[in-house]
Design an enzyme around this catalytic site. Sequence first.
Site, short mmCIF file in Angstrom:
data_model
loop_
_atom_site.label_atom_id
_atom_site.label_comp_id
_atom_site.label_asym_id
_atom_site.label_seq_id
_atom_site.Cartn_x
_atom_site.Cartn_y
_atom_site.Cartn_z
N SER A 15 0.78 -1.22 0.00
CA SER A 15 0.00 0.00 0.00
C SER A 15 0.81 1.27 0.00
CB SER A 15 -0.99 0.06 1.14
OG SER A 15 -0.91 -0.93 2.02
N HIS A 39 2.10 5.04 4.69
CA HIS A 39 1.21 5.64 3.69
C HIS A 39 1.65 7.05 3.34
CE1 HIS A 39 -2.49 2.83 4.37
NE2 HIS A 39 -1.50 2.26 3.72
#
Length: 296
Positions: free
Chosen positions: A223, A275
């Site tokens: 991610s 992230h």
Amino acid sequence: MTARENVRNSARGMDIDHILFFTAVAYAVLLLLRVRGRDAGSLPFRAVLVLLVALIAWLIARPHAGFIAALAWLALVLLPLLWRRRRESHGDPSRRPFPMSASFTPAVTTLLIINVAVFGLEFLRGGVQNPLTLHQLGELDTDSVRYAHEYWRMFSALFLHYGLLHLVFNLMALFVLGPPLEEEIGVISFFVVYLVSGLGSSATVVALTLFRITGPMQVVGASGCVMGVVGAWAGLLLRHRHAPLAQQRLRNILTIVGLQFVFDLTTPQISLAAHLGGLITGFLLGLALPARRPLQ
């Protein structure tokens, strides 16, 4: 959008109810932002209904709110939308209410295959949620990077996943967001965005432990790379903000980032640092990499 996981703090795996709730709400919000005019039909109304169902479920049945919201999303939005798109498949594509750009482009297809293959290797080597297997195959163990100088883990961890759900959500996000960006910047540039964003994500996690902002972590997942794709889209659209629909698309990207940020803050297993590192790295690359053609 899903997240990379801190393996040490997520022995129970990702909370599927939480993920389903986030997915239903995020999709409904994005649908409201994207569809307008006569072609939208009743989609905005049904998206609002999904949000209302999600809110009521959260208030009166919180342990099962995700499953309830997901069922509402499936019945009110996804299935009717797929049926409508099927009926319009022989018509004008520009008139579809919520066109999806997902396709099997070369770079995205290659990355999907690699991630699935590595997941299969995890399974064969002892289990996809086995801490020893993940460590041996190259999870991002910040202590190993700092003290044993195993810097290769910053790369290998990008292709490991903690369970099937973790893999599926990351690959779904890549499959939806990746192909249109690859078509805009080219195969090589897309590989650069994906991999360099992932390394930026890993470097952020290591740096935060180095400066004692966070404790030691074990992190796996793609991610950070996917958030790099989102960031690259933001940078590219910002550079070409005068192109048709660029500002609308940029608002959609910012909405995705905002929803992901809220999801990260409310999910203990998620590495927000990973992230943000991937997102910022991708954004800087998006500002620098040229588009192969004018944005449509």
